[in-house]
Design an enzyme around this catalytic site. Structure first.
Site, PDB file in Angstrom:
ATOM      1  CG  LEU A 136      40.892  49.601  41.253  1.00 30.94           C
ATOM      2  CD1 LEU A 136      41.957  50.958  42.519  1.00 30.94           C
ATOM      3  CD2 LEU A 136      40.892  49.583  40.393  1.00 30.94           C
ATOM      4  CB  CYS A 137      43.820  42.971  42.684  1.00 27.14           C
ATOM      5  SG  CYS A 137      45.461  42.041  43.012  1.00 27.14           S
ATOM      6  CG  HIS A 138      47.608  44.309  37.456  1.00 24.19           C
ATOM      7  ND1 HIS A 138      47.861  44.935  38.659  1.00 24.19           N
ATOM      8  CD2 HIS A 138      47.228  45.031  36.625  1.00 24.19           C
ATOM      9  CE1 HIS A 138      48.404  46.564  38.053  1.00 24.19           C
ATOM     10  NE2 HIS A 138      48.170  46.248  37.229  1.00 24.19           N
ATOM     11  CG  MET A 147      46.654  43.518  47.424  1.00 20.49           C
ATOM     12  SD  MET A 147      46.640  43.507  48.766  1.00 20.49           S
ATOM     13  CE  MET A 147      45.114  43.682  49.078  1.00 20.49           C
ATOM     14  CD  GLU A 148      47.450  38.638  43.997  1.00 18.64           C
ATOM     15  OE1 GLU A 148      47.378  38.222  42.747  1.00 18.64           O
ATOM     16  OE2 GLU A 148      48.438  38.973  44.430  1.00 18.64           O
ATOM     17  CG  ASP A 153      30.676  27.899  56.388  1.00 17.01           C
ATOM     18  OD1 ASP A 153      29.792  29.093  56.685  1.00 17.01           O
ATOM     19  OD2 ASP A 153      31.108  27.764  55.413  1.00 17.01           O
TER      20      ASP A 153
END
Length: 162
Positions: A80-82, A116-117, A131
């Site tokens: 739901l992140c823009h 969030m970014e 990794d």
């Protein structure tokens, strides 16, 4: 529940269904966010990193690139992140006594924030360290992912306790 017994209005759900919050009428302002993550290295993974014997290449360089890419792909991963224009991003990946420290700062001029970014950038960078070094040890741990600071927006500035 609020003190009056009425449940709070859910911003990302309407009539029980998920939705993206409409930010059309919000003012675009300069916003920044900084997040961190830690990658705890067992001795064999640390040794491979220090010796430069990792067959995949330099994990810290790859992690930095991965974090930068992650900052720009956040809306693809967080449902739901823009999608917002990332106007700047810095990802620092350093080897410390406690492990690999990742710190990501993301900037935008948008009607919604970049927390969030920044969190995605830090997490993706940490995953890239894993990794790149997993052949040396599967016991690598990613920990301490958190928002360190944010500026701008309606909620104002935030700084995490040290």
């Amino acid at each position: 529940m609020s003190s009056g017994g009425t449940p709070p209005e859910l911003t990302h759900f309407r009539d029980g269904l998920p939705r993206m919050v409409d930010v059309t009428d919000k003012v675009a302002t300069t916003r920044t966010a900084t997040a961190e993550a830690w990658v705890v290295l067992p001795s064999e993974a640390r040794a491979a990193l220090l010796a430069g014997t990792n067959p995949k290449g330099d994990p810290l360089v790859v992690a930095r690139l991965g974090g930068l890419a992650g900052s720009k792909r956040t809306a693809d991963l967080i449902l739901l992140c823009h999608p917002i224009p990332v106007t700047g991003a810095d990802v620092e990946v350093t080897l410390e006594d406690a492990g690999v420290h990742v710190q990501a700062t993301v900037r935008t001029t948008a009607p919604t924030g970049v927390e969030m970014e920044a969190l995605t950038a830090a997490t993706v960078a940490a995953l890239n360290v894993y990794d790149m070094l997993k052949a040396a040890s599967k016991a690598i741990e990613i920990t301490g992912v958190r928002l360190l600071a944010k500026t701008g927006g309606k909620s104002g500035d935030y700084r995490a306790a040290p």
